[in-house]
Design an enzyme around this catalytic site. Structure first.
Site, PDB file in Angstrom:
ATOM      1  CG  HIS A 161      -1.870  -5.163  -5.656  1.00 44.47           C
ATOM      2  ND1 HIS A 161      -1.349  -4.012  -4.475  1.00 44.47           N
ATOM      3  CD2 HIS A 161      -0.903  -6.546  -4.632  1.00 44.47           C
ATOM      4  CE1 HIS A 161      -0.159  -4.665  -4.409  1.00 44.47           C
ATOM      5  NE2 HIS A 161      -0.183  -5.866  -3.813  1.00 44.47           N
ATOM      6  CE  LYS A 165      -4.201  -5.580  -1.700  1.00 38.45           C
ATOM      7  NZ  LYS A 165      -3.792  -6.673  -0.973  1.00 38.45           N
TER       8      LYS A 165
END
Length: 267
Positions: A161, A165
């Site tokens: 990600h 995040k």
């Protein structure tokens, strides 16, 4: 229930929130009736989302209960952070509002509190770590692979990600591992490896963080002479937004007092 489903959002001014506003306002049968955030309070959420005025001001999140009732909201979408969802979800349930919860990193205690609120107030909820329709298929395929390959294959899950995040591993990686574990009779999870760590029959889960990766998940089933990889890559947050709006339209007509998954929505 009104002709158009009346939806509200918390975290409405963020990237996910504004995307959901745009999607709802372009989708038949549902409309934005209220919006909540800690910033840009008083501004029209349509202008914040870049689609022009829609006549719905951003309300302060502390006024959640009052505004939900005044706006006759039927479903609240929450894609915020765990400590906010822990507060928002019970308040919305107590106001008789159905829930779409996409927040990740929820503790077992928070999940239990949400379940209690849903049951006590007789509302319906969809709770999922990932609202992508493709991810729903991805997890089904992983289940099928585990069911057919059994214990003779090692399982590793890799997720990647963007660098903003906050939680790791991703909720989707954990949900995938849980689904595979159920098919294999229950497995220990190992998060990354370092030092002396001979491999057993655990499921390994690994997180990558970098740049602007929207969300990649790969499940590897590794045998002695072959390897099967099942992969899902999200190219845009639009896949999560579309699934969340689909779930919001679906949940209002479901049996109350229950928490559903995205698998239920797609069934």
């Amino acid at each position: 229930m009104s002709q158009e489903i009346r939806a509200a959002l918390v975290g409405a001014c963020g990237r996910m929130g504004t995307g959901i506003v745009r999607k709802i306002m372009s989708t038949e049968g549902i409309t934005v009736a209220a919006a909540f955030d800690l910033v840009r309070v008083g501004e029209d959420i349509g202008e914040v989302a870049g689609i022009g005025k829609i006549g719905v001001p951003v309300s302060d999140a502390k006024d959640l209960a009052t505004v939900l009732k005044e706006a006759n909201v039927e479903v609240l979408l929450d894609f915020t952070i765990a400590k906010a969802t822990a507060i928002n979800a019970p308040i919305a349930a107590a106001a008789g509002v159905n829930l779409i919860i996409g927040t990740t990193g929820l503790s077992d205690e928070i999940k239990a509190d949400i379940k209690t609120a849903v049951e006590k107030n007789n509302v319906a909820a969809v709770q999922s770590t990932n609202y992508s329709i493709g991810v729903g298929v991805f997890i089904k395929l992983c289940r099928e692979a585990a069911r057919n390959l059994g214990l003779d294959y090692d399982v590793e899950i890799i997720e990647a990600h963007h660098n903003q995040k906050k939680d790791a591993p991703s909720g989707t990686a954990f949900s995938t591992a849980e689904a595979i574990s159920e098919e294999l009779g229950g497995k220990e999870f190992v998060y990354g490896r370092e030092g002396q760590c001979p491999r057993g029959k655990e499921i390994g889960i690994h997180a990558v963080r970098g740049g602007d990766i929207v969300g990649d998940h790969t499940a590897m089933f590794i045998g002695n002479c072959e390897r099967i990889e099942i992969k899902h890559q999200a190219h845009s947050r639009e896949v999560f937004i579309a699934g969340a709006v689909l779930a919001a339209k679906w949940v209002v007509s479901q049996n109350k007092g229950k928490i559903y998954s995205m698998t239920d929505v797609l069934a």
